[in-house]
Design an enzyme around this catalytic site. Structure first.
Site, PDB file in Angstrom:
ATOM      1  N   SER A 139       0.867  -1.184   0.000  1.00 55.66           N
ATOM      2  CA  SER A 139       0.000   0.000   0.000  1.00 55.66           C
ATOM      3  C   SER A 139       0.900   1.229   0.000  1.00 55.66           C
ATOM      4  CB  SER A 139      -0.884   0.020   1.248  1.00 55.66           C
ATOM      5  OG  SER A 139      -1.498   1.293   1.408  1.00 55.66           O
ATOM      6  N   TYR A 152      -1.899  -0.799  10.311  1.00 57.33           N
ATOM      7  CA  TYR A 152      -1.961  -1.204   8.905  1.00 57.33           C
ATOM      8  C   TYR A 152      -0.770  -0.634   8.136  1.00 57.33           C
ATOM      9  CZ  TYR A 152      -3.767  -1.428   4.094  1.00 57.33           C
ATOM     10  OH  TYR A 152      -3.922  -1.645   2.748  1.00 57.33           O
TER      11      TYR A 152
HETATM   12  N1  LIG Z   1      -8.605  -1.029  -1.760  1.00 55.01           N
HETATM   13  C1  LIG Z   1      -7.663  -0.177  -1.478  1.00 55.01           C
HETATM   14  O1  LIG Z   1      -7.860   1.063  -1.531  1.00 55.01           O
HETATM   15  C2  LIG Z   1      -6.289  -0.662  -1.132  1.00 55.01           C
HETATM   16  C3  LIG Z   1      -5.270   0.280  -0.994  1.00 55.01           C
HETATM   17  C4  LIG Z   1      -3.999  -0.141  -0.657  1.00 55.01           C
HETATM   18  C5  LIG Z   1      -3.749  -1.494  -0.496  1.00 55.01           C
HETATM   19  N2  LIG Z   1      -4.755  -2.402  -0.625  1.00 55.01           N
HETATM   20  C6  LIG Z   1      -4.434  -3.823  -0.412  1.00 55.01           C
HETATM   21  O2  LIG Z   1      -4.975  -4.605  -1.448  1.00 55.01           O
HETATM   22  C7  LIG Z   1      -5.136  -5.951  -0.992  1.00 55.01           C
HETATM   23  C8  LIG Z   1      -6.467  -6.483  -1.464  1.00 55.01           C
HETATM   24  O3  LIG Z   1      -7.499  -5.754  -0.863  1.00 55.01           O
HETATM   25  P1  LIG Z   1      -8.795  -5.276  -1.648  1.00 55.01           P
HETATM   26  O4  LIG Z   1      -8.743  -3.822  -1.756  1.00 55.01           O
HETATM   27  O5  LIG Z   1      -8.986  -6.086  -2.876  1.00 55.01           O
HETATM   28  O6  LIG Z   1      -9.938  -5.585  -0.567  1.00 55.01           O
HETATM   29  P2  LIG Z   1     -11.020  -6.747  -0.447  1.00 55.01           P
HETATM   30  O7  LIG Z   1     -11.932  -6.732  -1.623  1.00 55.01           O
HETATM   31  O8  LIG Z   1     -11.614  -6.592   0.901  1.00 55.01           O
HETATM   32  O9  LIG Z   1     -10.146  -8.069  -0.530  1.00 55.01           O
HETATM   33  C9  LIG Z   1      -9.453  -8.591   0.560  1.00 55.01           C
HETATM   34  C10 LIG Z   1      -9.226 -10.051   0.299  1.00 55.01           C
HETATM   35  O10 LIG Z   1      -8.485 -10.593   1.385  1.00 55.01           O
HETATM   36  C11 LIG Z   1      -9.143 -11.776   1.814  1.00 55.01           C
HETATM   37  N3  LIG Z   1      -8.938 -11.990   3.235  1.00 55.01           N
HETATM   38  C12 LIG Z   1      -9.229 -11.132   4.263  1.00 55.01           C
HETATM   39  N4  LIG Z   1      -8.967 -11.718   5.430  1.00 55.01           N
HETATM   40  C13 LIG Z   1      -8.486 -12.958   5.143  1.00 55.01           C
HETATM   41  C14 LIG Z   1      -8.044 -14.046   5.928  1.00 55.01           C
HETATM   42  N5  LIG Z   1      -8.059 -13.984   7.271  1.00 55.01           N
HETATM   43  N6  LIG Z   1      -7.633 -15.181   5.312  1.00 55.01           N
HETATM   44  C15 LIG Z   1      -7.638 -15.256   3.969  1.00 55.01           C
HETATM   45  N7  LIG Z   1      -8.036 -14.266   3.160  1.00 55.01           N
HETATM   46  C16 LIG Z   1      -8.458 -13.135   3.751  1.00 55.01           C
HETATM   47  C17 LIG Z   1     -10.617 -11.537   1.525  1.00 55.01           C
HETATM   48  O11 LIG Z   1     -11.284 -12.782   1.347  1.00 55.01           O
HETATM   49  P3  LIG Z   1     -12.229 -13.490   2.428  1.00 55.01           P
HETATM   50  O12 LIG Z   1     -12.952 -12.416   3.193  1.00 55.01           O
HETATM   51  O13 LIG Z   1     -13.117 -14.348   1.579  1.00 55.01           O
HETATM   52  O14 LIG Z   1     -11.303 -14.301   3.271  1.00 55.01           O
HETATM   53  C18 LIG Z   1     -10.541 -10.810   0.195  1.00 55.01           C
HETATM   54  O15 LIG Z   1     -10.475 -11.733  -0.866  1.00 55.01           O
HETATM   55  C19 LIG Z   1      -4.953  -5.896   0.531  1.00 55.01           C
HETATM   56  O16 LIG Z   1      -3.683  -6.398   0.877  1.00 55.01           O
HETATM   57  C20 LIG Z   1      -5.030  -4.416   0.847  1.00 55.01           C
HETATM   58  O17 LIG Z   1      -4.281  -4.084   1.999  1.00 55.01           O
HETATM   59  C21 LIG Z   1      -6.013  -2.023  -0.941  1.00 55.01           C
END
Ligand SMILES: NC(=O)c1ccc[n+]([C@@H]2O[C@H](COP(=O)([O-])OP(=O)(O)OC[C@H]3O[C@@H](n4cnc5c(N)ncnc54)[C@H](OP(=O)(O)O)[C@@H]3O)[C@@H](O)[C@H]2O)c1
Length: 271
Positions: A139, A152
């Site tokens: 991030s 985070y």
């Molecule tokens: N969206 C943003 O603005 C943003 C910005 C910077 C970085 N990121 C990073 O991008 C990555 C993906 O996030 P996203 O934005 O796509 O959000 P998201 O749609 O909420 O996806 C998060 C994923 O992580 C999985 N997950 C959460 N807890 C878990 C656990 N205990 N075990 C296994 N899987 C788990 C969730 O699946 P389940 O709930 O089915 O387990 C889901 O598939 C993350 O690392 C996040 O920190 C996102």
């Protein structure tokens, strides 16, 4: 499995991970999709199976649970996984002191421990095959802690430093380690974190498709650090040059004079 390459994606049930799955399926990768929500993984697997001649395995796993991490580590060691996408992550919106113990522990376990362990499990096979890619989704908060994001942000700083170090460790073995650092990306992340995405300026957000396409373009360029939202590449090169210069400035073997010389208006220790 067919003879094409295989990618294992954590957090494939939604958001960025699901888009990685779609894009890598389009590139002909067999897929191992990992997350907790079995139903979401099954729906995505059905969608992707219809798109081409690839195999898709879904693995329900909670990557904060030691037993589940062990299962995925074993899979990475036993099967020939060409690409690992460490994407699963969480970031409860709360100050560190106010966050529940369970949320604090889970954030470290998922964002740091699971990512580190799966990377370590994947690398020996990749190094032996002289080929492989590890993508660690970090991030831009690796560079900055907000009042509700400290823990985070610190985990994502780990992801950046860990990825860069590992990238150098294995670069001569034909293995690329890439840290992809998203800024605001429209996913379920904010709702899962206990925030509404509607509370943010919409102009800072890109789509998950844009983010992943930029990430893959960075991978194709062989980048070790990819910043999809940063238009001026000089911002990164000058930041990193300053970081290297600071590191060089630490190698002195003696304390700096300012800690020993009296300064106007200040009481400074003399011994
Ligand atoms: N969206 C943003 O603005 C943003 C910005 C910077 C970085 N990121 C990073 O991008 C990555 C993906 O996030 P996203 O934005 O796509 O959000 P998201 O749609 O909420 O996806 C998060 C994923 O992580 C999985 N997950 C959460 N807890 C878990 C656990 N205990 N075990 C296994 N899987 C788990 C969730 O699946 P389940 O709930 O089915 O387990 C889901 O598939 C993350 O690392 C996040 O920190 C996102």
């Amino acid at each position: 499995m067919s003879s094409s390459k295989t990618a294992l994606i954590t957090g494939a049930s939604s958001g960025i991970g699901a888009v990685y799955a779609r894009r890598l399926a389009a590139r002909g990768y067999n897929l191992v999709l990992v997350a907790r929500r079995t139903d979401r993984l099954a729906t995505l697997a059905t969608e992707l199976a219809a798109t081409g001649n690839i195999t898709i395995e879904t693995v329900t796993a909670d990557l904060t649970a030691d037993a589940d991490i062990i299962r995925i580590e074993q899979l990475l060691r036993d099967e020939s996984i060409d690409m690992l996408i460490n994407n699963a992550g969480m970031g409860p919106a709360a100050s560190t002191a106010d966050m529940s113990d369970a949320d604090a522990a889970a954030t470290l376990a998922l964002n740091v421990t699971a990512l580190m362990r799966l990377t370590r499990a994947a690398l020996p096979g990749m190094r032996a095959r002289k080929s492989g890619t590890v993508v660690n989704v970090g991030s831009v908060l690796a560079f900055h802690a907000l009042p509700q994001s400290t823990l985070y942000s610190a985990t994502k700083a780990f992801v950046l430093t860990f990825s860069r170090g590992i990238a150098d460790e294995v670069k001569d073995d034909g293995v690329l380690v890439q840290a992809v650092l998203p800024a605001g990306t429209v996913t379920e992340f904010y709702e899962s974190a206990g925030m509404s995405i509607d509370n943010f300026d919409p102009s800072i957000f890109m789509t998950a498709e844009q983010l992943v396409d930029a990430g893959l373009a960075g991978m194709d360029r062989g980048e070790q650090v990819t910043l999809p939202s940063v238009h001026d590449e000089n911002l990164w090169t000058s930041y990193d040059a300053a970081r290297a210069q600071l590191m060089g400035g630490t190698q002195n073997g003696s304390p700096a004079a300012r800690y020993f010389e009296p300064a106007a208006g200040k009481i400074t220790p003399v011994a």
